[in-house]
Design a protein around this motif. Sequence first.
Motif, PDB file in Angstrom:
ATOM      1  N   LEU A  27      30.400   8.640 140.212  1.00  0.00           N
ATOM      2  CA  LEU A  27      30.455   7.406 139.428  1.00  0.00           C
ATOM      3  C   LEU A  27      31.340   6.372 140.123  1.00  0.00           C
ATOM      4  O   LEU A  27      31.033   5.172 140.116  1.00  0.00           O
ATOM      5  CB  LEU A  27      30.987   7.692 138.024  1.00  0.00           C
ATOM      6  CG  LEU A  27      31.112   6.470 137.091  1.00  0.00           C
ATOM      7  CD1 LEU A  27      29.761   5.771 136.928  1.00  0.00           C
ATOM      8  CD2 LEU A  27      31.675   6.889 135.731  1.00  0.00           C
ATOM      9  N   GLN A  28      32.419   6.824 140.741  1.00  0.00           N
ATOM     10  CA  GLN A  28      33.287   5.909 141.489  1.00  0.00           C
ATOM     11  C   GLN A  28      32.494   5.216 142.591  1.00  0.00           C
ATOM     12  O   GLN A  28      32.574   3.989 142.767  1.00  0.00           O
ATOM     13  CB  GLN A  28      34.466   6.676 142.099  1.00  0.00           C
ATOM     14  CG  GLN A  28      35.456   7.239 141.097  1.00  0.00           C
ATOM     15  CD  GLN A  28      36.550   8.045 141.781  1.00  0.00           C
ATOM     16  OE1 GLN A  28      36.854   7.836 142.958  1.00  0.00           O
ATOM     17  NE2 GLN A  28      37.141   8.982 141.049  1.00  0.00           N
ATOM     18  N   ARG A  52      30.013   2.637 141.117  1.00  0.00           N
ATOM     19  CA  ARG A  52      30.670   1.422 140.625  1.00  0.00           C
ATOM     20  C   ARG A  52      31.205   0.569 141.779  1.00  0.00           C
ATOM     21  O   ARG A  52      31.156  -0.663 141.731  1.00  0.00           O
ATOM     22  CB  ARG A  52      31.811   1.786 139.672  1.00  0.00           C
ATOM     23  CG  ARG A  52      31.357   2.434 138.364  1.00  0.00           C
ATOM     24  CD  ARG A  52      32.501   2.469 137.367  1.00  0.00           C
ATOM     25  NE  ARG A  52      32.893   1.115 136.997  1.00  0.00           N
ATOM     26  CZ  ARG A  52      34.109   0.769 136.568  1.00  0.00           C
ATOM     27  NH1 ARG A  52      35.068   1.685 136.511  1.00  0.00           N
ATOM     28  NH2 ARG A  52      34.381  -0.475 136.237  1.00  0.00           N
ATOM     29  N   ASP A  70      40.406   5.175 132.345  1.00  0.00           N
ATOM     30  CA  ASP A  70      40.131   6.609 132.233  1.00  0.00           C
ATOM     31  C   ASP A  70      39.707   7.204 133.568  1.00  0.00           C
ATOM     32  O   ASP A  70      39.309   6.495 134.502  1.00  0.00           O
ATOM     33  CB  ASP A  70      39.020   6.845 131.202  1.00  0.00           C
ATOM     34  CG  ASP A  70      39.442   6.415 129.799  1.00  0.00           C
ATOM     35  OD1 ASP A  70      40.660   6.432 129.523  1.00  0.00           O
ATOM     36  OD2 ASP A  70      38.548   6.060 129.007  1.00  0.00           O
ATOM     37  N   GLU A  71      39.773   8.538 133.623  1.00  0.00           N
ATOM     38  CA  GLU A  71      39.318   9.249 134.817  1.00  0.00           C
ATOM     39  C   GLU A  71      37.801   9.135 134.954  1.00  0.00           C
ATOM     40  O   GLU A  71      37.073   9.028 133.963  1.00  0.00           O
ATOM     41  CB  GLU A  71      39.726  10.717 134.737  1.00  0.00           C
ATOM     42  CG  GLU A  71      41.227  10.941 134.819  1.00  0.00           C
ATOM     43  CD  GLU A  71      41.578  12.414 134.921  1.00  0.00           C
ATOM     44  OE1 GLU A  71      40.647  13.232 135.128  1.00  0.00           O
ATOM     45  OE2 GLU A  71      42.771  12.750 134.801  1.00  0.00           O
ATOM     46  N   GLU A  72      37.344   9.172 136.210  1.00  0.00           N
ATOM     47  CA  GLU A  72      35.915   9.076 136.497  1.00  0.00           C
ATOM     48  C   GLU A  72      35.568  10.032 137.634  1.00  0.00           C
ATOM     49  O   GLU A  72      36.353  10.180 138.579  1.00  0.00           O
ATOM     50  CB  GLU A  72      35.542   7.644 136.915  1.00  0.00           C
ATOM     51  CG  GLU A  72      35.746   6.598 135.829  1.00  0.00           C
ATOM     52  CD  GLU A  72      35.670   5.183 136.384  1.00  0.00           C
ATOM     53  OE1 GLU A  72      35.133   4.315 135.689  1.00  0.00           O
ATOM     54  OE2 GLU A  72      36.154   4.968 137.514  1.00  0.00           O
ATOM     55  N   ASN A 111      40.152   7.582 139.378  1.00  0.00           N
ATOM     56  CA  ASN A 111      39.097   6.691 138.898  1.00  0.00           C
ATOM     57  C   ASN A 111      38.761   5.660 139.975  1.00  0.00           C
ATOM     58  O   ASN A 111      39.330   5.677 141.079  1.00  0.00           O
ATOM     59  CB  ASN A 111      39.487   6.018 137.576  1.00  0.00           C
ATOM     60  CG  ASN A 111      40.776   5.213 137.676  1.00  0.00           C
ATOM     61  OD1 ASN A 111      41.115   4.698 138.738  1.00  0.00           O
ATOM     62  ND2 ASN A 111      41.498   5.116 136.565  1.00  0.00           N
ATOM     63  N   THR A 112      37.846   4.770 139.650  1.00  0.00           N
ATOM     64  CA  THR A 112      37.344   3.819 140.646  1.00  0.00           C
ATOM     65  C   THR A 112      38.436   2.889 141.154  1.00  0.00           C
ATOM     66  O   THR A 112      38.520   2.608 142.358  1.00  0.00           O
ATOM     67  CB  THR A 112      36.194   2.988 140.040  1.00  0.00           C
ATOM     68  OG1 THR A 112      35.245   3.865 139.433  1.00  0.00           O
ATOM     69  CG2 THR A 112      35.491   2.179 141.115  1.00  0.00           C
TER      70      THR A 112
END
Length: 511
Positions: free
Chosen positions: A152-153, A156, A146-148, A207-208
Motif C-alpha cells: 500500500l505504501q 500511494r 496509521d500503519e500501512e 507507513n507511507t
Amino acid sequence: MQTFLFRCPLVNGLHARPASALERQASRFVSAVTLVNQTKSRQGDAKSVLALVGADVAAGDECQLLIEGPDEQAAWQALGYFIEHEFAQSDSPLAAAVEEEQPLPVFLSRSASPVWQGKGVSPGAALAKAVFVEQIDLNVLALRHDEEPFPLQQQRLIVALQAARQRLREEIGQQAGEAAQILDAQSQLLDDETVADCLLDEHDARNTLAALAKAVDVLREPFRQSDSEYLRQRELDVFDLGLRIAAELTGDLRLGLPQLDEDTLVISDGVLTPGQLLMLQGPSLRGIVMPTGGETSHTAILACALSTPLLCLASTKPLFAAGEGTYLLGAGHGFVLARPDDVALRWYELECKKFAAVVASEEGMFSPALVFLDEKLHDKHEVIKRLTDNLEVQGRALSATLAEQAIWQREAVFTTALGFSIAIPHCKSAAISRSSISVLRLADPLDWGGDVAVQLVIMLTLSEQEQTQHMRIFSVLARRLMHESFREKLLAAATAQAVVDVLREEVIILS
C-alpha cells in the motif's frame, strides 16, 4: 568511445539547475554519457540530475565526459559545444549575493526596542505583524498516521509522485524568470528515475509518510557530503520535493503554512524551501526571517527575484520567545526589531520616503514614450521588434538589433509568458544604454508560443551597469503582475500617461 575533458566553469558548482541543463543535452542521444569528476574520483550518469549532483563537481574541478554508443560522435560534438559555450551561463545569472553582517544604523541607536542582527540576503524594509512558522518534520508527521503495509505504501507513493509532478509542471507555467527556472530544475529532479526508485524501495517504514521521510534522507545525502557550502544548501531542494509529495499524501497542500490576509512578516524556526516561499508569496507577505543555512539556497535566490526582504539570523528562537506583535525588518541593514518604538517607526517612515524618491526620480524608466496602447500586430516577433526599435528611437538602446537579439536569447531559455494574458520579455545587456520599462497593449490577443495568448506585454530592459535599486523596481513590478487588480488597471488605462501613473503608484505601494 568518445571523451571530452574540461574544467568546471560553474562558480557555484554543479547543482540542480546546471545539472538539469546538462541532463537535457545528454538525454537527446542514445549513447551512454558519464560525467567523471577526476578531482574527487567520483562519477555519475549524465542523464540523471541526482547522479550529476552526486559527482560533487565544484568550480575548477577537472572533469571528463565519457560517451559511448551508436551516436557517440554526434553526442560528443553537441555536448562539447554545450560545455564550451553554454554551460557557464546555466547558473551564474541566478547567484544570490549574501551581505556580511552590518552595523545597526546610527539612527536606531536611540531606539529602546529589542533588536537582532544577522545577514541581509534580500534587501528591503517592512513593518508588519509577525507570524511564526515551524518547519515540517516528515518523521513527526508520519507519527500522526496509521500503519500501512508495504504494498500500500508503494501504491500511494506512486500516485502521490505523479500528482506532485503534474502540480509542479502547472506551477512552472504560472511563473517566469528565476522562479520558473528554479521550478523547472526541481521538476527535472522530481522526474529523475533515481527519485522514483528510492521512493519505491522497501524502507522498513511503518507507513507511507515514514517511507517518504527515509527516502528523502537518502536522496539528500549526496548534497550533504559535498565540500561546497553552496552545494550542501541544495539539499533543501530535495526536502522541498519531499514536502510536495507529503502534501499530496495528506491532502493538505499548504502543510500547515498560514494563509496571509494582512501585512505579515513570516518568522520561521527552520530554513524555508523554495516551494514554501512561493506558497506564502502574495501582496501580504512583507518579509521573511529564518535561520542561517539558506543564504545561498534557491529560497534566497527566489526572495531576491521576487523582491521579498529576507534576513538570516544565527537563530530565530529569541524571536519566538519575544512573541507576537509588530516587527520592523530592515533586511538591507541586517536587522529585525520587535515592538518598534517612535524612533524605529520614524526610521521606517524615512526609508519609505527614500525609496519613493528613487521611483519618482526615474522619469525615464516610466516614460509615456515607452507605452503603446491597442496596437494591431500579427505575432510575437512584431511585438518585440516594435518595442526594441522604440528603445533605439528614444536613445535607450545603442542598437535595436542587438537589444532584440538579447530579448530573443532570453526567450530561448524559457518562455516569458506569465499567464493572465501577460508576457514579460526581459534582458540585461550591453546594448541597453538606459534601463527601461516598455509597455505594449494589443488590440487583439496573439500567440506567445505554446498556445498561450497574450494581450499585454511589459518589456524590462536593464543595462549591464544597472544599480540594485533599479533591479528591485523591476522585481516589484514582475511580482505585482501576479495580482488581478494591478492587471485590470493596466488593461483599463486610457492613455500612456495613465499607464505610467499606475506603474509608479504600484511600485511605491509595494515598497
